[in-house]
Structure formats: C-alpha cells, structure tokens
Motif scaffolding. Structure first.
Motif, PDB file in Angstrom:
ATOM      1  N   LEU A   1      56.396  26.604  47.793  1.00 44.85           N
ATOM      2  CA  LEU A   1      55.264  26.916  46.557  1.00 44.85           C
ATOM      3  C   LEU A   1      54.364  26.066  46.464  1.00 44.85           C
ATOM      4  N   ALA A   2      54.691  24.251  45.857  1.00 40.67           N
ATOM      5  CA  ALA A   2      53.402  23.961  45.888  1.00 40.67           C
ATOM      6  C   ALA A   2      52.310  23.829  46.658  1.00 40.67           C
ATOM      7  N   HIS A   3      52.387  23.734  48.116  1.00 35.76           N
ATOM      8  CA  HIS A   3      50.956  24.294  48.628  1.00 35.76           C
ATOM      9  C   HIS A   3      50.841  25.805  48.078  1.00 35.76           C
ATOM     10  N   VAL A   4      51.497  26.700  48.138  1.00 37.24           N
ATOM     11  CA  VAL A   4      50.129  27.877  47.722  1.00 37.24           C
ATOM     12  C   VAL A   4      49.933  27.549  46.745  1.00 37.24           C
ATOM     13  N   ARG A   5      50.893  27.198  45.573  1.00 37.21           N
ATOM     14  CA  ARG A   5      49.366  26.827  44.101  1.00 37.21           C
ATOM     15  C   ARG A   5      48.410  26.133  44.337  1.00 37.21           C
ATOM     16  N   PHE A   6      48.940  24.392  45.109  1.00 39.25           N
ATOM     17  CA  PHE A   6      47.767  23.605  45.814  1.00 39.25           C
ATOM     18  C   PHE A   6      46.828  24.362  45.979  1.00 39.25           C
ATOM     19  N   LEU A   7      47.208  25.325  47.166  1.00 38.31           N
ATOM     20  CA  LEU A   7      46.361  26.167  47.890  1.00 38.31           C
ATOM     21  C   LEU A   7      45.297  27.272  46.891  1.00 38.31           C
ATOM     22  N   ARG A   8      45.679  27.945  46.543  1.00 38.05           N
ATOM     23  CA  ARG A   8      45.451  29.218  45.263  1.00 38.05           C
ATOM     24  C   ARG A   8      44.542  28.558  44.088  1.00 38.05           C
ATOM     25  N   SER A   9      44.981  27.109  44.133  1.00 35.53           N
ATOM     26  CA  SER A   9      44.360  26.445  42.756  1.00 35.53           C
ATOM     27  C   SER A   9      43.104  26.185  42.723  1.00 35.53           C
TER      28      SER A   9
ATOM     29  N   GLN B   1      56.632  31.071  54.370  1.00 34.30           N
ATOM     30  CA  GLN B   1      57.517  30.188  54.635  1.00 34.30           C
ATOM     31  C   GLN B   1      57.525  30.010  52.917  1.00 34.30           C
ATOM     32  N   ALA B   2      56.450  30.314  51.566  1.00 38.03           N
ATOM     33  CA  ALA B   2      57.586  29.785  50.818  1.00 38.03           C
ATOM     34  C   ALA B   2      58.384  31.244  50.008  1.00 38.03           C
ATOM     35  N   ASN B   3      58.215  32.125  50.854  1.00 38.79           N
ATOM     36  CA  ASN B   3      59.237  33.212  50.267  1.00 38.79           C
ATOM     37  C   ASN B   3      60.577  33.613  51.080  1.00 38.79           C
ATOM     38  N   PHE B   4      60.220  32.979  52.557  1.00 36.77           N
ATOM     39  CA  PHE B   4      61.943  33.128  53.441  1.00 36.77           C
ATOM     40  C   PHE B   4      62.119  31.701  52.452  1.00 36.77           C
ATOM     41  N   PHE B   5      61.824  30.699  52.381  1.00 40.18           N
ATOM     42  CA  PHE B   5      63.097  29.897  51.531  1.00 40.18           C
ATOM     43  C   PHE B   5      63.204  30.664  49.755  1.00 40.18           C
ATOM     44  N   ALA B   6      62.707  29.996  49.360  1.00 40.24           N
ATOM     45  CA  ALA B   6      62.796  31.014  48.362  1.00 40.24           C
ATOM     46  C   ALA B   6      64.185  31.865  48.068  1.00 40.24           C
ATOM     47  N   VAL B   7      63.769  32.910  48.785  1.00 42.17           N
ATOM     48  CA  VAL B   7      65.174  33.777  48.359  1.00 42.17           C
ATOM     49  C   VAL B   7      66.143  33.347  49.436  1.00 42.17           C
ATOM     50  N   ALA B   8      65.984  32.745  51.117  1.00 45.07           N
ATOM     51  CA  ALA B   8      67.190  32.259  51.157  1.00 45.07           C
ATOM     52  C   ALA B   8      68.019  31.600  50.095  1.00 45.07           C
ATOM     53  N   THR B   9      66.951  29.861  49.706  1.00 45.70           N
ATOM     54  CA  THR B   9      68.100  28.872  48.459  1.00 45.70           C
ATOM     55  C   THR B   9      68.757  29.295  47.060  1.00 45.70           C
ATOM     56  N   GLY B  10      68.649  31.205  47.145  1.00 45.56           N
ATOM     57  CA  GLY B  10      69.162  32.057  45.870  1.00 45.56           C
ATOM     58  C   GLY B  10      68.084  31.521  45.311  1.00 45.56           C
ATOM     59  N   GLY B  11      66.944  32.160  45.391  1.00 45.47           N
ATOM     60  CA  GLY B  11      65.828  32.873  44.184  1.00 45.47           C
ATOM     61  C   GLY B  11      64.967  33.734  44.564  1.00 45.47           C
ATOM     62  N   ALA B  12      64.627  34.172  44.748  1.00 46.88           N
ATOM     63  CA  ALA B  12      63.797  35.557  44.665  1.00 46.88           C
ATOM     64  C   ALA B  12      62.378  35.169  45.222  1.00 46.88           C
ATOM     65  N   ALA B  13      61.556  36.418  45.084  1.00 46.82           N
ATOM     66  CA  ALA B  13      59.732  36.550  46.303  1.00 46.82           C
ATOM     67  C   ALA B  13      58.910  35.172  44.538  1.00 46.82           C
ATOM     68  N   LEU B  14      58.258  35.484  45.493  1.00 44.74           N
ATOM     69  CA  LEU B  14      57.156  34.393  43.981  1.00 44.74           C
ATOM     70  C   LEU B  14      56.995  35.763  43.506  1.00 44.74           C
ATOM     71  N   ALA B  15      56.545  34.740  42.605  1.00 42.87           N
ATOM     72  CA  ALA B  15      55.640  35.489  41.449  1.00 42.87           C
ATOM     73  C   ALA B  15      54.608  36.338  41.363  1.00 42.87           C
ATOM     74  N   THR B  16      53.920  37.471  40.715  1.00 46.45           N
ATOM     75  CA  THR B  16      53.075  37.566  40.962  1.00 46.45           C
ATOM     76  C   THR B  16      51.912  36.800  40.618  1.00 46.45           C
ATOM     77  N   ALA B  17      51.965  36.155  39.354  1.00 42.75           N
ATOM     78  CA  ALA B  17      50.867  34.612  39.442  1.00 42.75           C
ATOM     79  C   ALA B  17      50.712  34.230  40.310  1.00 42.75           C
ATOM     80  N   ASP B  18      51.588  33.911  41.725  1.00 45.49           N
ATOM     81  CA  ASP B  18      51.655  33.431  42.607  1.00 45.49           C
ATOM     82  C   ASP B  18      50.839  33.773  44.335  1.00 45.49           C
ATOM     83  N   ILE B  19      49.668  35.406  44.371  1.00 39.89           N
ATOM     84  CA  ILE B  19      50.316  36.312  45.326  1.00 39.89           C
ATOM     85  C   ILE B  19      48.495  36.584  45.030  1.00 39.89           C
ATOM     86  N   SER B  20      48.156  36.401  44.461  1.00 42.14           N
ATOM     87  CA  SER B  20      47.107  38.442  43.030  1.00 42.14           C
ATOM     88  C   SER B  20      45.660  37.065  44.725  1.00 42.14           C
TER      89      SER B  20
END
Length: 322
Positions: free
Chosen positions: A120-128, A68-87
């Motif tokens: 993105l907040a959910h991804v970072r929250f779960l990862r941290s 979801q984070a990648n889908f909505f981030a790119v669709a709203t004009g941004g890039a895919a998630l950063a490397t720090a958020d996907i390792s």
C-alpha cells in the motif's frame, strides 16, 4: 478499533523514520515527474522521450503494486484498496475474488500484514510522485479461486491441479504461501529488469528501494516455504513446479526461475535456496515483456489475460518486444 484497522497497518504506522524517508523520495520523485511535463512542452524531444519512457516504466510498476496490495490486504483480513488509491488514467477496474485467510501461525500472519502495508505504501508513493496527471488507474485484477481464475491457471500450468479444477489461495496457510510465491518472485525479477531503463537519479533511488523491499518479501516467503517444506516435502515440490511453469511462460531461452529445493554442498550438507541467483551470485531479472508473459499466463503475444483480465494500464502492456 475496527478489524480492518487492527489487521492492516497504514504506511505511517510503520514509524516516523519510514514516513520521513518516503516524504523525501516523494519530493525528489515528484519534482522529476513535474519535469517530465515541462520537458514535453519544449523543443527537446529526445530528452522528453527519455523522461516519458521512465514514467511509463513507473506506471508499469504501479500495476504490479496494485495486484500485490490488493492480494495481501484482503488476505490479511482487510478490504480491497480504497477508491482514492486506485483512480487515474486508463480503464479502471476492480480487484476481485480475494478473501481473508485464517492464519494459525502468528508469525506468518504478521509477515503477511507487513507485506500488505508495504505494498500500500508503494502504491501511494508512486501515485503521489507521478501525480494524477501521470498515474494510471488500477486495472481489472483477478485474485479469485475459481477454476478459471489466474491462480488456478498458474497452478494448472504447474501441474498442481488438474483440468477444470480450482486452486484456492485462501483455503489454507500452505495454499496462501504458494500463491504469494507465485507473485512475489515475479515482482523481484520485474523490478530488477527495469533498473536499466531508468536514468533519472531520483527514479533510480526510489525503484531501487522498492526492489530491495520486494526482495526482502520474496526471501521471507521462500524461507517460510523452505522451512515448512522440510516437514512437508510437497511444498518444495510445488515451488519447483511453479518455477518451471513461470520459466515456460516467460519465453526466455535461459532458465531464469528457481524453486526452493536445497542443493548439496561439497560436504554433502543441504544448502537452502532462499535467494534465487545465477552462477555469478546475481539476482535474476526479467524484461517487462517477460513479466507480462507470466502475469498474463501467456507465452505468446498478448495484451491481457491471467491476473490482468483486461490488460495493465499504461504504455507498457504488450508481451511483444517491438
């Protein structure tokens, strides 16, 4: 300020109250994850297995949030998630195929940006919270618009496109709305279905909070579909077709899925179906295996396919129930 900074709000930009609340949960959630590691080294295998199973469930959620984070981030004009958020552990992959949508409806565009920031907040929250020792890496995710892409596969299963044809989620606001409907409703049923697998209070509160956010998101998408469908009935028809396709894929005996077609009250007035509920007014849920059936676009036994071309990362990755 760059275009990316303008279009994608960071979790912190949503306000100090949200940041403070997330910090509180991260502390409690992280303590539970540390506890998992400690228990694994004790002589209490039953307790350790309980915690480990919950970590597996949370990593299952993380896979869905990566999508979801990648889908909505790119669709709203941004890039895919950063490397720090996907390792993390498991086979790392990229989220490919998505592109920006040209929004003409400022309200819709703003809602989509909010969903990007929340995911993105959910991804970072779960990862941290899981920490690098427990968090899985982002797997390969197909967000493309080719005839062989996952969105096209689900659209084809719903009869929206024919054999060999493509469904492009990014070609118009209407297509993006349908694509968002394809994935958002699934996340709500997924999080509802795992609540019974979690017994640690810190985990329960955290996942319950994410479930509430996903339900708000899904309701917004469904509300937009219903409103636009009043003047463009084909959108309501498409929601029903997608619902039927998901219901066929999940393999459940009961009809779990619903589109946004309104029903009639006793007086004959139309009643919207923004919240898909059962006869008792309760939200619909799916098991992790049923969720994977939908996301893999496979009603049988599978460990990969659809949106996750190489499968999700973590222990929960098969549609098999045993």
């Amino acid at each position: 300020m760059s275009q990316t900074e303008t279009l994608i709000e960071t979790p912190e930009a949503r306000g100090p109250q949200r940041a403070d609340r997330r910090a509180f949960f991260a502390t409690a959630f992280g303590a539970a994850a540390v506890g998992a590691g400690a228990l694994a080294l004790t002589t209490q295998p039953a307790a350790a297995q309980t915690i480990a199973s919950e970590v597996d469930v949370l990593n299952f959620v993380l896979n869905i949030e990566y999508l979801q984070a990648n889908f909505f981030a790119v669709a709203t004009g941004g890039a895919a998630l950063a490397t720090a958020d996907i390792s993390g552990s498991g086979t790392a992959g990229t989220a490919s195929g998505a592109r920006a949508v040209s929004f003409t409806d400022a309200v819709f565009g703003s809602i989509a940006k909010e969903m990007a920031a929340d995911a993105l907040a959910h991804v970072r929250f779960l990862r941290s919270s899981l920490t690098t020792a427990y968090a899985v890496a982002q797997p390969a995710i197909d967000l493309g618009s080719t005839p062989t892409s996952a969105f096209s596969g689900l659209a084809r299963a719903a009869g929206l496109v024919g054999a060999g044809q493509a469904f492009d989620p990014y070609a118009s606001e209407e297509n993006f709305l349908l694509a968002a409907f394809m994935v958002k409703d699934v996340s709500v049923t997924a999080y509802g279905g795992i609540m019974g697998l979690i017994t640690t209070r810190a985990y329960q509160e955290a996942v319950g909070g994410m479930l509430a956010v996903e339900a708000h998101h899904a309701a917004a998408i469904r509300g937009l579909l219903y409103r636009r469908g009043l003047s463009t009935p084909s959108l309501i028809d498409a929601s029903e077709a997608i619902s039927n396709a998901r219901d066929t894929l999940d393999g459940a005996a009961a009809d779990l899925d619903q589109g946004v077609r309104p029903s009639a009250s006793a007086s004959g007035a139309a009643i919207a179906n923004v919240a898909p509920l059962n006869a008792n007014g309760l939200a619909i849920s799916r098991t992790p295996q049923q969720v994977l059936n939908v996301l893999y676009l496979n009603s049988g036994t599978a460990t990969s396919g659809g949106f996750f071309t190489a499968g999700v990362n973590g222990t929960i990755k098969s549609t098999a129930t045993s």
